[in-house]
Design an enzyme around this catalytic site. Structure first.
Site, PDB file in Angstrom:
ATOM      1  N   SER A 172      34.170  35.600  26.625  1.00  0.00           N
ATOM      2  CA  SER A 172      34.661  34.298  26.156  1.00  0.00           C
ATOM      3  C   SER A 172      34.679  33.272  27.301  1.00  0.00           C
ATOM      4  O   SER A 172      34.452  32.086  27.068  1.00  0.00           O
ATOM      5  CB  SER A 172      36.029  34.430  25.501  1.00  0.00           C
ATOM      6  OG  SER A 172      37.017  34.731  26.449  1.00  0.00           O
ATOM      7  N   ASN A 173      34.916  33.729  28.534  1.00  0.00           N
ATOM      8  CA  ASN A 173      34.807  32.791  29.661  1.00  0.00           C
ATOM      9  C   ASN A 173      33.362  32.339  29.855  1.00  0.00           C
ATOM     10  O   ASN A 173      33.107  31.167  30.143  1.00  0.00           O
ATOM     11  CB  ASN A 173      35.344  33.436  30.941  1.00  0.00           C
ATOM     12  CG  ASN A 173      36.861  33.331  31.032  1.00  0.00           C
ATOM     13  OD1 ASN A 173      37.399  32.254  31.247  1.00  0.00           O
ATOM     14  ND2 ASN A 173      37.540  34.447  30.843  1.00  0.00           N
ATOM     15  N   ARG A 209      28.815  53.001  44.459  1.00  0.00           N
ATOM     16  CA  ARG A 209      29.013  51.581  44.123  1.00  0.00           C
ATOM     17  C   ARG A 209      28.084  50.678  44.947  1.00  0.00           C
ATOM     18  O   ARG A 209      27.639  49.638  44.484  1.00  0.00           O
ATOM     19  CB  ARG A 209      30.478  51.199  44.358  1.00  0.00           C
ATOM     20  CG  ARG A 209      31.401  51.874  43.360  1.00  0.00           C
ATOM     21  CD  ARG A 209      32.734  51.208  43.322  1.00  0.00           C
ATOM     22  NE  ARG A 209      33.536  51.517  44.492  1.00  0.00           N
ATOM     23  CZ  ARG A 209      34.467  50.736  45.016  1.00  0.00           C
ATOM     24  NH1 ARG A 209      34.718  49.579  44.497  1.00  0.00           N
ATOM     25  NH2 ARG A 209      35.137  51.122  46.070  1.00  0.00           N
ATOM     26  N   MET A 265      34.273  44.226  34.925  1.00  0.00           N
ATOM     27  CA  MET A 265      35.328  45.218  35.139  1.00  0.00           C
ATOM     28  C   MET A 265      34.975  46.227  36.242  1.00  0.00           C
ATOM     29  O   MET A 265      35.244  47.422  36.105  1.00  0.00           O
ATOM     30  CB  MET A 265      35.638  45.950  33.829  1.00  0.00           C
ATOM     31  CG  MET A 265      36.093  45.022  32.706  1.00  0.00           C
ATOM     32  SD  MET A 265      37.423  43.896  33.193  1.00  0.00           S
ATOM     33  CE  MET A 265      38.782  45.030  33.211  1.00  0.00           C
ATOM     34  N   ASN A 324      35.796  34.654  40.857  1.00  0.00           N
ATOM     35  CA  ASN A 324      36.362  35.512  39.814  1.00  0.00           C
ATOM     36  C   ASN A 324      37.495  34.755  39.140  1.00  0.00           C
ATOM     37  O   ASN A 324      38.124  33.887  39.749  1.00  0.00           O
ATOM     38  CB  ASN A 324      36.898  36.804  40.436  1.00  0.00           C
ATOM     39  CG  ASN A 324      37.431  37.759  39.391  1.00  0.00           C
ATOM     40  OD1 ASN A 324      36.832  37.944  38.328  1.00  0.00           O
ATOM     41  ND2 ASN A 324      38.572  38.361  39.661  1.00  0.00           N
ATOM     42  N   HIS A 377      41.149  35.548  37.213  1.00  0.00           N
ATOM     43  CA  HIS A 377      42.132  36.625  37.057  1.00  0.00           C
ATOM     44  C   HIS A 377      43.273  36.117  36.178  1.00  0.00           C
ATOM     45  O   HIS A 377      43.786  35.017  36.414  1.00  0.00           O
ATOM     46  CB  HIS A 377      42.656  37.024  38.446  1.00  0.00           C
ATOM     47  CG  HIS A 377      43.655  38.130  38.390  1.00  0.00           C
ATOM     48  ND1 HIS A 377      43.301  39.442  38.174  1.00  0.00           N
ATOM     49  CD2 HIS A 377      45.013  38.112  38.488  1.00  0.00           C
ATOM     50  CE1 HIS A 377      44.389  40.184  38.149  1.00  0.00           C
ATOM     51  NE2 HIS A 377      45.443  39.407  38.332  1.00  0.00           N
TER      52      HIS A 377
HETATM   53  C1  GRF Z   1      39.860  37.620  31.053  1.00  0.00           C
HETATM   54  O1  GRF Z   1      41.233  37.644  30.820  1.00  0.00           O
HETATM   55  C2  GRF Z   1      39.579  37.607  32.532  1.00  0.00           C
HETATM   56  O2  GRF Z   1      40.525  36.889  33.247  1.00  0.00           O
HETATM   57  C3  GRF Z   1      39.664  39.069  32.868  1.00  0.00           C
HETATM   58  O3  GRF Z   1      39.076  39.732  31.785  1.00  0.00           O
HETATM   59  C4  GRF Z   1      39.171  38.917  30.626  1.00  0.00           C
HETATM   60  C5  GRF Z   1      37.750  38.725  30.182  1.00  0.00           C
HETATM   61  O4  GRF Z   1      37.628  37.931  29.098  1.00  0.00           O
HETATM   62  N1  GRF Z   1      39.078  39.317  34.159  1.00  0.00           N
HETATM   63  P1  GRF Z   1      36.184  37.466  28.588  1.00  0.00           P
HETATM   64  O5  GRF Z   1      35.229  38.654  28.692  1.00  0.00           O
HETATM   65  O6  GRF Z   1      35.753  36.305  29.395  1.00  0.00           O
HETATM   66  O7  GRF Z   1      36.444  37.116  27.142  1.00  0.00           O
END
Ligand code: GRF
Length: 219
Positions: free
Chosen positions: A15-16, A67, A92, A109, A111
């Site tokens: 969604s971001n 990694r 993640m 990033n 958070h």
């Molecule tokens: C968001 O809350 C972001 O801050 C965190 O994971 C979530 C990801 O949301 N790191 P999306 O995949 O952007 O919907």
């Protein structure tokens, strides 16, 4: 002037990422998304971008020994798309020095807490359990620690008495969608200056408002 080329890394719903795309498409963000990379081939983030004609790549960690090996592959892909800024959007995985040294102060990033409070995972739940009255979200540059890099901007969100993890997360996510594209725009406009741990925003008019937003509590 050529547009800043973004390489977005996403593991989940994206969604971001969608907020970034929307800002680009409405002319608010002078960037282009060169590539979206996911460690999860079935991430909804990858499906979202297909209809926007954005290139995607899936890289599965299980095909690498460690990694560093995974990040070496990421660097290879990002460089092949001439990426200027790496944007972690719900990615993640903890990134290693391999990625960080390839893109120093060029990885951002978001958070979902007010760092340095509540780094790590499940932080909306942790803020609730702790009894914090405000939480929020933080855009920061990525260094080798977990959620420890220099803070670019933050938005404050009240924690309400009847909040659940879901309602608080949704209120924070709304702010994430507002400040992440804004932080990227500041970078694209060359307005972020890193001085030690501090990130100075140059020529920041008060009415841009993304940083000074402690929200008014409902009456
Ligand atoms: C968001 O809350 C972001 O801050 C965190 O994971 C979530 C990801 O949301 N790191 P999306 O995949 O952007 O919907």
């Amino acid at each position: 002037m050529p547009k800043l080329r973004l390489g977005v890394l996403a593991s989940g719903s994206g969604s971001n990422l969608q907020a970034i795309i929307d800002n680009i498409e409405s002319g608010n963000l002078p960037c282009e998304i060169a590539v979206v990379i996911s460690d999860k081939p079935d991430a909804f983030a990858l499906k979202r971008v297909e209809r926007h004609g954005i290139k995607t790549e899936a890289v599965q960690s299980k095909t690498f020994q460690n990694r560093e090996g995974f990040d070496t592959e990421l660097v290879k892909i990002l460089n092949s798309y001439n990426v200027d800024l790496v944007v972690l959007a719900g990615f993640m995985r903890v990134v290693t020095g391999v990625l960080i040294s390839a893109f120093p102060m060029r990885i951002m990033n978001i958070h979902p807490a007010l760092l340095p409070s509540f780094p790590g995972l499940h932080v909306q739940e942790k803020a609730l359990e702790y009894g914090a009255k405000f939480s929020g979200c933080t855009v920061h540059f990525v260094d080798e620690g977990v959620d420890t890099g220099p803070i670019i901007i933050q938005a404050v969100v009240p924690v309400l008495d009847d909040d659940t993890e879901e309602t608080l997360s949704a209120r924070i996510l709304k702010e994430e969608h507002r400040i992440y594209p804004y932080a990227i725009r500041l970078f694209a406009e060359g307005r972020l200056e890193v001085k030690g741990r501090r990130v100075i925003v140059k020529d920041h008019p008060k009415d841009e408002g993304a940083m000074e937003n402690p929200q008014v509590l409902p009456k």
